[in-house]
Design an enzyme around this catalytic site. Structure first.
Site, mmCIF file in Angstrom:
data_model
loop_
_atom_site.group_PDB
_atom_site.id
_atom_site.type_symbol
_atom_site.label_atom_id
_atom_site.label_comp_id
_atom_site.label_asym_id
_atom_site.label_seq_id
_atom_site.Cartn_x
_atom_site.Cartn_y
_atom_site.Cartn_z
ATOM 1 N N CYS A 1 12.035 82.025 14.904
ATOM 2 C CA CYS A 1 10.943 81.741 14.100
ATOM 3 C C CYS A 1 10.741 79.921 13.872
ATOM 4 O O CYS A 1 9.778 79.448 13.417
ATOM 5 C CB CYS A 1 11.310 81.979 12.531
ATOM 6 N N HIS B 1 2.896 84.331 8.644
ATOM 7 C CA HIS B 1 4.090 83.839 9.563
ATOM 8 C C HIS B 1 4.032 84.337 10.978
ATOM 9 O O HIS B 1 4.696 85.253 11.301
ATOM 10 C CB HIS B 1 5.350 84.355 8.940
#
Length: 383
Positions: free
Chosen positions: A85, A332
């Site tokens: 991420c 996200h």
């Protein structure tokens, strides 16, 4: 080493984007950043793309070449950067180092993820955890962060309502961001009444599965005014690693990689947390918003929940937090997140953030982590 400036930024809409492909998403972001910088594609010397898992989400590897080809930017060197991420944040750091070293004078840094092209993205996301000791035993990311939340509640008395306030404040900001995945406000009651995912985390404590892309143009600081009247300068870029598995940590209420990256960033910039006017942090789950402001040094360990409860993290508070809406509400798309964070800080420092503008913002910080903290990247940007 040369100083580095940001002269152009962009972000696509984040969300479930069924009508645009992976390659068109990043191309759109890149072209808009080029236009914002007032340059042409021929001015670019290199490209770095943050992406976590195109191979699993869209069944495509070799994406740096794909993007350069699709955008008509060959033969410039194009590099994919992967750090789960934190792929976007690390791609940005790679571009900054390329400019700072003098190796390149004009670099495009992008981030992209197309997560909704698979029926179940969970197996792809789980590859950011320890496969042998976590994922293959059935542990998911919500359950990992749920363990961190439970321990924080036990150690410091953090309440369920304080966790909910992280989501409430993110959605309050996202309601003012037209590019957000969920531009709507929520209440504490709605968070507490949403479906249980992994106790104590509920659906509205969790970031969504998002598609999206973002891009940034970098150049040497001494040349920035040739392209824009509002350059933003990179004061610090720091990167640290930590254990990938939770069971290897002495304290799962602290993300050591964040602590180390933050200390290095503040030392490099010659600044302290009190000097920062606005932050964009990696709050993939509500507990991580609390951990982030603690581990970055904005509040003492254990006081993060209280800071949210007392409104210190609201846009007009002492620690203006995630004016974009954060990972929770802006969205996200894994590889794009770190770039979108930096783009938001640039808009804030330029005074171009519209209804979500933090008044008087001159110095901003971004915090992007991979997995549960195996990687952390912190940037400090200044007008």
């Amino acid at each position: 080493m040369r100083d580095v400036a940001i002269i152009g930024v962009s972000q696509t809409k984040f969300g479930e984007l069924w009508d645009i492909s992976f390659r068109d998403l990043i191309t759109k972001a890149g072209l808009e950043a080029i236009e914002d910088a007032g340059i042409g594609g021929a001015d670019l010397e290199a490209m770095y793309i943050g992406n976590m898992s195109a191979g699993l989400f869209i069944k495509q590897e070799h994406i740096a070449s794909l993007i350069a080809d699709h955008a008509g930017l060959t033969p410039i060197p194009a590099t994919r950067v992967e750090a789960a991420c934190a792929s976007g944040g690390l791609a940005l750091r790679s571009g900054i180092m390329a400019i700072a070293s003098g190796y390149h004078d004009m670099v495009l840094v992008g981030g992209v993820e197309k997560m909704t092209d698979v029926v179940d993205p969970t197996p792809a996301i789980a590859t950011a955890s320890d496969q042998e000791w976590e994922a293959q035993q059935g542990v998911t990311f919500p359950s990992l962060y749920a363990m961190m939340a439970r321990r924080h509640m036990y150690e410091y008395g953090t309440t369920r309502e304080q966790l909910a306030m992280v989501s409430v404040i993110n959605h309050e900001n996202a309601a003012r961001n037209p590019k957000a995945h969920f531009p709507m406000e929520v209440t504490v009651e709605q968070v507490l009444g949403s479906s249980m995912v992994a106790s104590p985390l509920r659906l509205l404590d969790c970031s969504p599965i998002s598609d999206g892309a973002s891009a940034i143009i970098l150049c040497p600081a001494e040349k920035a005014k040739e392209y824009t009247d509002t350059p933003v300068y990179v004061k610090a870029s720091a990167h640290a690693s930590g254990t990938i598995a939770l069971h290897d940590r002495k304290d799962i209420t602290r993300i050591d990689a964040t602590v180390h990256a933050a200390k290095k960033a503040f030392k490099t910039a010659g600044l302290e947390p009190k000097d920062i006017d606005v932050i964009e942090v990696h709050d993939c789950f509500s507990i991580n918003g609390i951990l982030a402001i603690e581990d970055l040094g904005f509040v003492k360990k254990g006081e993060g929940g209280l800071a949210f409860e007392e409104g210190l993290t609201r846009r007009d508070g002492e620690i203006p937090f995630n004016p974009s809406g954060g990972l929770k509400a802006r969205g996200h798309p894994l590889g794009a997140t770190g770039i979108a964070q930096a783009a938001e800080i640039v808009w804030q420092l330029r005074g171009e953030a519209g209804k979500r503008q933090v008044e008087g913002a001159e110095i901003g910080l971004t915090h992007n982590i991979g997995g549960t903290g195996g990687t952390a990247v912190v940037h400090i940007l200044s007008r």
